[in-house]
Design a protein around this motif. Sequence first.
Motif, PDB file in Angstrom:
ATOM      1  N   LYS A 316       0.827  -1.211   0.000  1.00 18.37           N
ATOM      2  CA  LYS A 316       0.000   0.000   0.000  1.00 18.37           C
ATOM      3  C   LYS A 316       0.858   1.258   0.000  1.00 18.37           C
ATOM      4  N   ARG A 317       1.963   1.234   0.744  1.00 21.75           N
ATOM      5  CA  ARG A 317       2.849   2.396   0.786  1.00 21.75           C
ATOM      6  C   ARG A 317       3.482   2.653  -0.576  1.00 21.75           C
ATOM      7  N   ARG A 318       3.874   1.580  -1.269  1.00 19.16           N
ATOM      8  CA  ARG A 318       4.457   1.746  -2.598  1.00 19.16           C
ATOM      9  C   ARG A 318       3.428   2.276  -3.595  1.00 19.16           C
ATOM     10  N   ALA A 319       2.181   1.774  -3.495  1.00 15.62           N
ATOM     11  CA  ALA A 319       1.144   2.251  -4.412  1.00 15.62           C
ATOM     12  C   ALA A 319       0.846   3.727  -4.186  1.00 15.62           C
ATOM     13  N   ALA A 320       0.778   4.169  -2.925  1.00 17.02           N
ATOM     14  CA  ALA A 320       0.534   5.589  -2.646  1.00 17.02           C
ATOM     15  C   ALA A 320       1.679   6.455  -3.141  1.00 17.02           C
ATOM     16  N   LYS A 321       2.900   5.967  -3.009  1.00 15.48           N
ATOM     17  CA  LYS A 321       4.061   6.728  -3.496  1.00 15.48           C
ATOM     18  C   LYS A 321       4.023   6.865  -5.008  1.00 15.48           C
ATOM     19  N   ALA A 322       3.595   5.793  -5.703  1.00 14.55           N
ATOM     20  CA  ALA A 322       3.509   5.853  -7.165  1.00 14.55           C
ATOM     21  C   ALA A 322       2.440   6.835  -7.623  1.00 14.55           C
ATOM     22  N   GLY A 329       3.996  14.695 -11.539  1.00 17.22           N
ATOM     23  CA  GLY A 329       4.435  14.822 -12.929  1.00 17.22           C
ATOM     24  C   GLY A 329       3.435  15.584 -13.772  1.00 17.22           C
ATOM     25  N   LYS A 330       2.122  15.382 -13.589  1.00 16.82           N
ATOM     26  CA  LYS A 330       1.111  16.128 -14.336  1.00 16.82           C
ATOM     27  C   LYS A 330       1.149  17.604 -14.001  1.00 16.82           C
ATOM     28  N   ALA A 331       1.315  17.932 -12.736  1.00 19.79           N
ATOM     29  CA  ALA A 331       1.371  19.347 -12.328  1.00 19.79           C
ATOM     30  C   ALA A 331       2.577  20.030 -12.957  1.00 19.79           C
TER      31      ALA A 331
END
Length: 359
Positions: A316-322, A329-331
């Motif tokens: 879950k921590r890796r998914a939130a970081k991604a 990147g969009k901003a």
Amino acid sequence: MFYDLNIPYTTNHAELQRTLAFVAELGFNTIAISVSLSGKLPTDLVRAYNSNIPTKPENPHQLIPIQFQTSPIPSPLPFSIPPTLHILTRCTLTLSDPSQNHRLTSLTSLYDLLAIRPTSEKTLQQTCLSLPTIEIISLDCTIRYPFYFRQSTLLAAIDRGIRFEICYAQGILGAGEARRNLISNATQLVRATRGKGIVLSSEAQRALACRGPWDVVNLGIGWGLEKERAVEALQREARGVVVGAEMRRRSYRGVVDVVYGGEKPVVEEKGKGKNLGGKGKEMVGKGGKRKAGDSVDAGEVVVDEAEKPPSKRELKRRAAKARKAVATGKADGSDNAVEESTKTKENGDVAMANSKDQG
């Protein structure tokens, strides 16, 4: 495994040998040879470590020589017994006076089992409620008792670990009155105890009075026992009596004797390999980490264990970081587009101003 905890001892060893051999053929595995005592006990009922024994043996459970025994049952028996038969010794004490001191502690050192046969209501109540170090209450069911068996008194004895014994041999070979009393007393006892804590024994003085285990089960069913209870009277309940008596003799306030079970086998250490040394193996702990203070010499290779799969929290921590990285990147891309449009507009204004000056 079937038990018969009441085979009376007789000095006619030939008859006793025939009885034991026949009991073994019927399917019984454990029997108790019993001796009956009544009245006040003599003062010489001290089997172990008396003044006649010159030295005290190291093992307290070692058999005392025959010349030093006060029990009438010889140990070992002077004749051969079937190899499948386990022999115990038992004392049945007839209790007629509740105020008399019967020195029960000395009897427990002489015999494997101790049974009490009360003859009155007062002695029965004393045996059920306050008499210590006994395993069995053996009622003589061939006589007529002038009182009724009280359910509360008998259940109190069962809660203390005492079992009630019903012997059938005298009712089978006895007169008609003995049979009637046996059926009446056994039925009343089963009703008062609700079928709990009953042990069925033979008390057969000869082989003719013995019956097979399933014949005894049928007798118990006829007296009011359920089939399961009747089978337990020859197996589980009788085994509980034997085990409880042994624990009482070999323990003190919950502390049990420690029996020597041998030494732990020594595991030989593996020799050093080509790439792995013994020191390197010892230093690798759980999770592939070395203990503090350990160092690896040059040329020694430390092998880490396989990497463990990530936990759910780590996933879950890796998914939130991604997701955060994608949003960042969009901003950054939108800000660059605004800056580029601003620069293009400024360049256009400068070009228009230059063209007017030239005109």
